[in-house]
Each structure stands twice: as C-alpha cells, then as structure tokens.
Design an enzyme around this catalytic site. Structure first.
Site, mmCIF file in Angstrom:
data_model
loop_
_atom_site.group_PDB
_atom_site.id
_atom_site.type_symbol
_atom_site.label_atom_id
_atom_site.label_comp_id
_atom_site.label_asym_id
_atom_site.label_seq_id
_atom_site.Cartn_x
_atom_site.Cartn_y
_atom_site.Cartn_z
ATOM 1 N N LYS A 181 -14.706 15.384 14.525
ATOM 2 C CA LYS A 181 -15.231 15.809 15.831
ATOM 3 C C LYS A 181 -16.710 15.446 15.972
ATOM 4 O O LYS A 181 -17.132 14.934 16.997
ATOM 5 C CB LYS A 181 -15.078 17.330 16.020
ATOM 6 C CG LYS A 181 -13.656 17.842 15.956
ATOM 7 C CD LYS A 181 -13.584 19.342 16.252
ATOM 8 C CE LYS A 181 -14.249 20.225 15.215
ATOM 9 N NZ LYS A 181 -13.587 20.253 13.894
ATOM 10 N N ARG A 225 -18.229 14.698 1.967
ATOM 11 C CA ARG A 225 -19.072 14.689 3.177
ATOM 12 C C ARG A 225 -20.480 15.226 2.903
ATOM 13 O O ARG A 225 -20.649 16.180 2.153
ATOM 14 C CB ARG A 225 -18.398 15.542 4.252
ATOM 15 C CG ARG A 225 -19.183 15.602 5.533
ATOM 16 C CD ARG A 225 -18.358 16.115 6.641
ATOM 17 N NE ARG A 225 -18.239 17.572 6.633
ATOM 18 C CZ ARG A 225 -17.751 18.265 7.661
ATOM 19 N NH1 ARG A 225 -17.329 17.638 8.733
ATOM 20 N NH2 ARG A 225 -17.662 19.574 7.600
ATOM 21 N N ARG A 243 -13.134 28.041 19.633
ATOM 22 C CA ARG A 243 -12.265 28.054 18.454
ATOM 23 C C ARG A 243 -11.263 29.203 18.494
ATOM 24 O O ARG A 243 -10.448 29.316 17.591
ATOM 25 C CB ARG A 243 -13.126 28.212 17.201
ATOM 26 C CG ARG A 243 -13.390 26.914 16.430
ATOM 27 C CD ARG A 243 -14.311 27.283 15.284
ATOM 28 N NE ARG A 243 -14.294 26.381 14.175
ATOM 29 C CZ ARG A 243 -15.184 25.415 13.970
ATOM 30 N NH1 ARG A 243 -16.106 25.168 14.862
ATOM 31 N NH2 ARG A 243 -15.140 24.696 12.868
ATOM 32 N N ARG A 262 -10.682 27.438 5.842
ATOM 33 C CA ARG A 262 -11.004 26.942 7.188
ATOM 34 C C ARG A 262 -9.768 26.307 7.836
ATOM 35 O O ARG A 262 -9.554 26.439 9.034
ATOM 36 C CB ARG A 262 -12.173 25.952 7.117
ATOM 37 C CG ARG A 262 -13.494 26.673 6.855
ATOM 38 C CD ARG A 262 -14.553 25.748 6.300
ATOM 39 N NE ARG A 262 -14.966 24.738 7.248
ATOM 40 C CZ ARG A 262 -15.495 23.563 6.886
ATOM 41 N NH1 ARG A 262 -15.652 23.268 5.607
ATOM 42 N NH2 ARG A 262 -15.849 22.710 7.805
ATOM 43 N N ARG A 277 -22.485 20.367 2.513
ATOM 44 C CA ARG A 277 -22.464 21.697 3.124
ATOM 45 C C ARG A 277 -21.863 22.717 2.162
ATOM 46 O O ARG A 277 -20.903 22.422 1.471
ATOM 47 C CB ARG A 277 -21.645 21.663 4.417
ATOM 48 C CG ARG A 277 -22.409 21.062 5.566
ATOM 49 C CD ARG A 277 -21.552 20.777 6.754
ATOM 50 N NE ARG A 277 -20.613 21.835 7.089
ATOM 51 C CZ ARG A 277 -19.878 21.836 8.191
ATOM 52 N NH1 ARG A 277 -19.986 20.842 9.051
ATOM 53 N NH2 ARG A 277 -19.036 22.805 8.442
HETATM 54 P P1 AMP Z 1 -18.293 23.279 12.000
HETATM 55 O O1 AMP Z 1 -19.583 22.598 11.746
HETATM 56 O O2 AMP Z 1 -17.795 23.087 13.406
HETATM 57 O O3 AMP Z 1 -17.238 22.927 10.967
HETATM 58 O O4 AMP Z 1 -18.565 24.850 11.849
HETATM 59 C C1 AMP Z 1 -18.994 25.404 10.623
HETATM 60 C C2 AMP Z 1 -18.728 26.892 10.589
HETATM 61 O O5 AMP Z 1 -19.476 27.538 11.631
HETATM 62 C C3 AMP Z 1 -17.288 27.289 10.855
HETATM 63 O O6 AMP Z 1 -16.463 27.204 9.687
HETATM 64 C C4 AMP Z 1 -17.469 28.729 11.334
HETATM 65 O O7 AMP Z 1 -17.755 29.591 10.247
HETATM 66 C C5 AMP Z 1 -18.743 28.627 12.179
HETATM 67 N N1 AMP Z 1 -18.413 28.301 13.586
HETATM 68 C C6 AMP Z 1 -18.635 27.129 14.235
HETATM 69 N N2 AMP Z 1 -18.187 27.167 15.498
HETATM 70 C C7 AMP Z 1 -17.646 28.403 15.662
HETATM 71 C C8 AMP Z 1 -16.990 29.054 16.743
HETATM 72 N N3 AMP Z 1 -16.783 28.435 17.921
HETATM 73 N N4 AMP Z 1 -16.569 30.334 16.542
HETATM 74 C C9 AMP Z 1 -16.775 30.971 15.377
HETATM 75 N N5 AMP Z 1 -17.350 30.408 14.307
HETATM 76 C C10 AMP Z 1 -17.794 29.132 14.435
#
Ligand code: AMP
Length: 214
Positions: free
Chosen positions: A13, A128, A89, A172, A161
């Site tokens: 994404k 990553r 999400r 996740r 990360r």
């Molecule tokens: P990402 O970088 O999109 O993989 O997001 C990393 C982490 O941030 C996720 O695993 C969640 O813990 C948190 N996070 C990101 N976006 C959301 C969302 N829309 N709702 C809740 N938690 C989020």
C-alpha cells in the site's frame, strides 16, 4: 483524486501510495506513518499508540478517527484530494470516514483492494526497512538502499520496524482478516471496490491502478 488503498500489511500500500502520489501530486495520508512520527516525537498520542502498535494491535478507533479527521479537514487536502493508506481499518472507521467526507463534500472515487498470498507477505515484511525521516520503503533483498543503512532520498537512517517481527506479523494478518476484511465488503456494497493482484512487481500493480483510475 480521492482514493483508498486497502489490504493486508506488506501488500504494498505504501509503495503504491508513493507512486500514485508522486505522479499525480496528490498527498498520501498513511495512518501508520502518522503514528510513527508521533512516536518519534514522543507526543502523548505517540506514547499511547506505541503500546498497541508494538503488539501488532489496532490503535483504538476514537483517537485514530480524530487524528485522520483533522488531516482530512486540511484545506490543502480539499484542493488536491488524497490517497488513504491504512485507514480505514475497521467498519466503525469506514462509517466515520463516510460522515467526514460527506460533511466536506468530497465523495470517494475508488477503493483499491490489494491482495497477495500470506507467504509472499511474510517474506516481503521480513526484509522491509523504512526511512526514519521521509518514510521511503526499502527491502534488504529486492530493493536495498544504495548506501547501506541510509535513505537514497534524504540520507536519513533506515530501520526495520519493530512491528515487522514474525509473531507481530502473524497477529497483524489475523487482525486484518477479522477487522479489516469487512471494510472491503462495506465498500463493495457501495460499488467502490476494485480488486488488484498485488503479488506482481510494484510497477505492474501501479500501471493497473492507474489505467483503472483513468
Ligand atoms: P501500517 O504502517 O499501516 O502497517 O500501520 C502500522 C500500525 O499502526 C498498525 O499495525 C496499527 O497498530 C497502527 N494503525 C495504523 N493505521 C491504523 C488504523 N487505521 N486503525 C488502527 N490502528 C492503525
């Protein structure tokens, strides 16, 4: 352009948001990236979010919606549109987003549902790395940075990360199936979802999205 990119962690994404945004001059709003910045700046929101993110759990809906609503109300976003990456999400977030966008008079154009098999996702996530400053994404095997450990774009350190560890990745993926897959159905019912095979090269995926969008 007013689009959402939705899909499991590691499906690409962020990469697609950067490609699309770069070409069209449209800002991408990544909820995960915004949380990581808050964590780095050690704000109250960052400290709170960190507790959830480090376990691969979702940050509670209330604060997440409030944070994204603030960004979406920015006048710049009203003018240029947005690419949402990682938000919404949950169905509750999707409901709130509908209200916010209706209020702003900015209807969604498309929701791209990116998918790839789990094994591919796990292998992508395992190598990553991300830039601590600009968020550019690298991979130890498929896309290493020119100078090891530093970003090609802004020369800041790149790091793995903390939530890209095998146990957290599995959690996740589980949460994606439970909480986020219903969001894809939510938009399917509105006729907005387009399914994209994201197991291919990023460039091919990008061309697909672009031709569908145009
Ligand atoms: P990402 O970088 O999109 O993989 O997001 C990393 C982490 O941030 C996720 O695993 C969640 O813990 C948190 N996070 C990101 N976006 C959301 C969302 N829309 N709702 C809740 N938690 C989020």
């Amino acid at each position: 352009m007013r689009v959402i990119l939705i899909g499991p962690p590691g499906v690409g994404k962020g990469t697609q948001a950067a490609l699309l945004g770069g070409r069209k001059g449209v800002p991408s709003l990544s909820s995960g990236e915004i949380f990581r910045r808050e964590i780095e700046a050690q704000t109250d929101l960052g400290r709170m979010a960190q507790r959830y993110i480090s376990h691969g759990e979702l940050v509670p809906n209330g604060v997440t919606i409030e944070m994204m609503a603030k960004r979406l109300r920015d006048p710049e976003i009203r003018r240029s549109g947005f690419i949402l990456d990682g938000f919404p999400r949950t169905v509750r977030q999707a409901d709130s987003l509908q209200e916010i966008l209706a209020d702003l008079g900015l209807p969604l154009q498309r929701v791209y549902s990116l998918y790839a098999p789990d094994e591919l996702i796990v292998s992508r996530l395992s190598g990553r790395m991300g830039c601590t400053k600009c968020g550019a994404i690298y991979h130890s095997l498929s896309k290493p940075s020119t100078r090891e450990g530093y970003c090609d774009v802004c020369n800041s350190p790149i790091v793995v990360r903390t939530d890209d560890q095998p146990d957290t990745i599995r959690e996740r993926l589980r949460i994606f199936r439970e909480e986020t897959a219903p969001v894809i159905e939510f938009y399917e019912e509105l006729g907005l979802t387009r399914v994209i095979d994201a197991s291919r090269d990023a460039e091919e995926v990008y061309k697909d999205i672009l031709s569908e969008l145009e």
